[in-house]
Design an enzyme around this catalytic site. Structure first.
Site, short mmCIF file in Angstrom:
data_model
loop_
_atom_site.label_atom_id
_atom_site.label_comp_id
_atom_site.label_asym_id
_atom_site.label_seq_id
_atom_site.Cartn_x
_atom_site.Cartn_y
_atom_site.Cartn_z
N GLU A 60 -24.11 49.25 -10.74
CA GLU A 60 -23.99 49.21 -12.20
C GLU A 60 -25.33 49.34 -12.91
O GLU A 60 -25.42 49.92 -13.99
CB GLU A 60 -23.25 47.95 -12.65
CG GLU A 60 -21.74 48.03 -12.49
CD GLU A 60 -21.25 47.83 -11.07
OE1 GLU A 60 -22.05 47.39 -10.23
OE2 GLU A 60 -20.07 48.11 -10.80
N HIS A 129 -12.20 39.02 -12.14
CA HIS A 129 -11.83 40.35 -12.63
C HIS A 129 -10.97 40.32 -13.89
O HIS A 129 -10.34 41.30 -14.23
CB HIS A 129 -11.06 41.13 -11.55
CG HIS A 129 -11.94 41.77 -10.52
ND1 HIS A 129 -12.82 41.06 -9.75
CD2 HIS A 129 -12.08 43.06 -10.15
CE1 HIS A 129 -13.45 41.89 -8.93
NE2 HIS A 129 -13.02 43.11 -9.15
#
Lengths: 323, 320
Positions: A60, A129
């Protein structure tokens, strides 16, 4: 006006902007060959090719960092984070680089980039998540943070974000992708930093955005059947935050409930309530209420997860409490 | 190389040295705030790299950035003004020592978070590759930066996408006060590039001519479309990590030993021995630099503070 889903609206905005401007390109995990893990960029790889639809490693910081650098050279990258939960792996680049480079170097740089990130709970993905950490990102000056609720706003705000010369975090909600709504024909943008009354009413001002907007609209329908007409104000952008329509509505209703999916503490509701106390104190007729997520990491079990998330019934209850 | 080019390399290194020596004094007088990381001892690295680049090649570095600032042609006045937080600094006094840049001179900043500028450098290079330009991004960082994830994400991406980046590790042998071998699993840093299939070499960094030669070779390789290249340049900082460094981690004999390799002295001897210029000519350069730096200090001290409206200026490029 065509009726389309939020997913289609986002996809259309991306495609139209890429067709309009060669400097716009997409990078992220599985955006290309796979077609996007939420199918937003399905067909893009074939239409635009690998130069403009770039699959990245699962890294990321590399995704956001590379987007920053490319944006500094004048390109308009749209970096996709597979979920907003992965933004924490790129936190430095999102909050400590992109929003500061212009200011820190005396206005020499522009960073015209978009970070698309989908978040939200309710899909039994477990605590890591399922987060709705929007308020965290809205804390930082220099970043623009938008979180649309309707297809019309999703399309118009994403176009505005791509055309913006500043870094924009565009927050999507996974359980909104199938929400349908009318979208204007042709090219249009929705300006960043403008709240909007999504449903007029006179009883209570209910302020929300993104997933909370959908819940609030459902609560509004139920309340209307009881003769209670709430006014729904959609923030749409969290930074810059446009309080004008909220205050205007509040001056009329003198009552407010704020609905968000994220945790209550230090959240969007806290910010909006504080501003109402600061800027409209004389109009307050009842305590300002917040509907938000329980202060727990979201559990996997469906029943427990739904207990933690804000529900339509919670909004109805809060509205009745302030009446 | 012509005589003037040798003298220009010499002038730049002396200018970096003298600017920083004066900055250290001003820091001790409380006229410079925050952190001040001096480049003294490492001048040959940035000077050699910048001398090797073409105008289309981008520079980006970490927080020890005064050297690059001067090499790319920012004036001592602009550097000193930024250090003093004045409106006449290149970052209008809002960046300070660690945040010098010049878009006009293709210098994309000093960056203060260790390693975080490596993925950004990959993005700068992507910008050139995307447009079909032949610019190379020269990204400098310290040995300490090679232990953080950003380094590995940046190197990996650069190779996967064959980006035109010259990665330059300035190995000054300490990350703050921690010696390379105490922090890095391999003390020969170039081996890390090996792991990503990036061609690499380790060179000595106290001789500016050697640095320039190696950089020219690497830049030519990248410009031919071969993807990234990695240089580990061995160097040494003569001063502490920053102004508040007790230097408990190294012996003064070690510093003395490296000072015999002072990059300014190395080039000075080379120029005289090879009869490129006389002692008198070099002395004149030093005298001119002295004067330039004194004028810069005076200019910076007499420059205005940023206007109050600067507080809210340039947060966004667009009106909000």
């Amino acid at each position: 006006m065509a009726v389309i889903t939020v997913r289609q609206a986002i996809s259309d905005a991306l495609r139209e902007e890429m067709e309009r401007d060669e400097n716009v390109f997409i990078l992220g995990e599985e955006v290309g060959v796979w077609g996007g893990t939420y199918a937003v960029t399905r067909g893009f790889y074939d239409q635009f090719g690998e130069k403009r639809v770039r699959d990245t490693p699962i890294a990321e910081s590399a995704i956001i960092g590379a987007a920053i650098g490319a944006a500094m050279t004048g390109l308009r990258p749209v970096a996709e984070l597979m979920t907003i939960n992965f933004a924490f792996s790129a936190m430095d680049h999102i909050v400590n680089e992109a929003p500061k480079l212009r200011y820190m170097f005396g206005g020499q740089f522009k960073v015209p980039m978009v970070i698309r990130a989908v978040g939200g709970g309710g899909r039994q993905l477990g605590a890591t998540h399922s987060q709705t950490p929007d308020a965290v990102f809205a804390h930082f000056p220099g970043l623009k943070v938008v979180a649309p609720g309707t297809p019309e706003d999703a399309k118009g705000l994403l176009k505005a974000a791509i055309r913006s010369d500043d870094p924009v975090l565009f927050i999507e909600h996974a359980t909104l992708y199938q929400w349908r709504g009318e979208v204007p024909e042709g090219d249009y943008v929705v300006p960043i930093g403008k709240s909007k009354v999504q449903r007029p009413g006179d009883a209570v001002t209910v302020v929300s955005y993104s997933k909370g907007l959908q819940l609030t609209m459902q609560a509004a329908d139920a309340l209307a059947k009881e003769g209670i007409n709430i006014e729904v104000v959609d923030l749409r952008s969290l930074r810059p935050l446009d309080m004008d329509p909220v205050i205007e509505s509040f001056k009329k209703t003198n009552r407010a409930v704020i609905v968000e999916e994220g945790w209550r503490s230090y959240g969007v509701g806290a910010e909006v309530a504080a501003r109402l106390y600061e800027e409209a104190f004389d109009y307050i007729d009842a305590p300002i209420k917040r509907v938000a997520q329980k202060e727990v990491p979201l559990p996997y079990n469906r029943t427990l997860e739904q207990m933690a998330l804000p529900q339509v019934a919670d909004i109805i209850k809060a509205v009745k409490e302030v009446l | 190389m012509k005589k003037e080019e040798y003298l220009e390399l010499y002038r730049q290194m002396v200018l970096i040295r003298r600017t920083e020596e004066r900055a250290a004094e001003l820091y001790q007088q409380g006229k410079i705030g925050g952190f001040l990381h001096l480049y003294i001892g490492q001048e040959a690295v940035s000077t050699g790299l910048v001398a090797a680049r073409q105008p289309q090649d981008r520079m980006i570095t970490a927080y020890r950035d005064h050297g690059v600032a001067i090499n790319v042609g920012l004036t001592a006045k602009e550097v000193m003004s930024e250090l003093l937080g004045k409106a006449t600094g290149m970052s209008k006094g809002k960046g300070g020592s660690m945040h010098m840049a010049s878009v006009e001179k293709n210098f994309w900043g000093g960056h203060a978070i260790v390693g975080a500028h490596l993925p950004i450098a990959a993005g700068l290079a992507l910008g050139d590759q995307y447009r079909g330009g032949d610019g190379v991004t020269i990204c400098m960082f310290g040995d300490g930066a090679t232990n953080i994830g950003y380094f590995h994400e940046g190197l990996n991406l650069s190779k996967v996408w064959d980006l035109p980046v010259l990665w330059v590790c300035e190995n000054n042998q300490y990350g703050m006060g921690t010696a390379v071998e105490r922090a890095s699993a391999v003390s020969e840093i170039r081996q890390k590039a090996e792991g990503y299939g990036i061609p690499n070499e380790r060179i000595e960094g106290m001789d500016v001519l050697e640095v320039k030669k190696a950089a020219e070779k690497a830049l030519a390789y990248i410009r031919e479309g071969n993807g990234p290249y990695f240089l580990e340049i061995m160097t040494y900082r003569f001063r502490g990590h920053s102004m508040g460094d007790p230097e408990r981690y190294r012996e003064s004999e070690e510093v003395d030993c490296w000072q015999k390799e002072d990059p300014i002295g190395v080039l000075h001897r080379w120029i005289v021995e090879n009869k490129k210029a006389t002692e008198e000519e070099l002395k004149q350069i030093i005298a001119d630099v002295e004067q330039e730096v004194e004028e810069a200090v005076e200019f910076a001290e007499n420059s205005p503070e940023p206007a109050p409206e600067e507080l809210f200026a340039d947060i966004y490029a667009e009106e909000v």
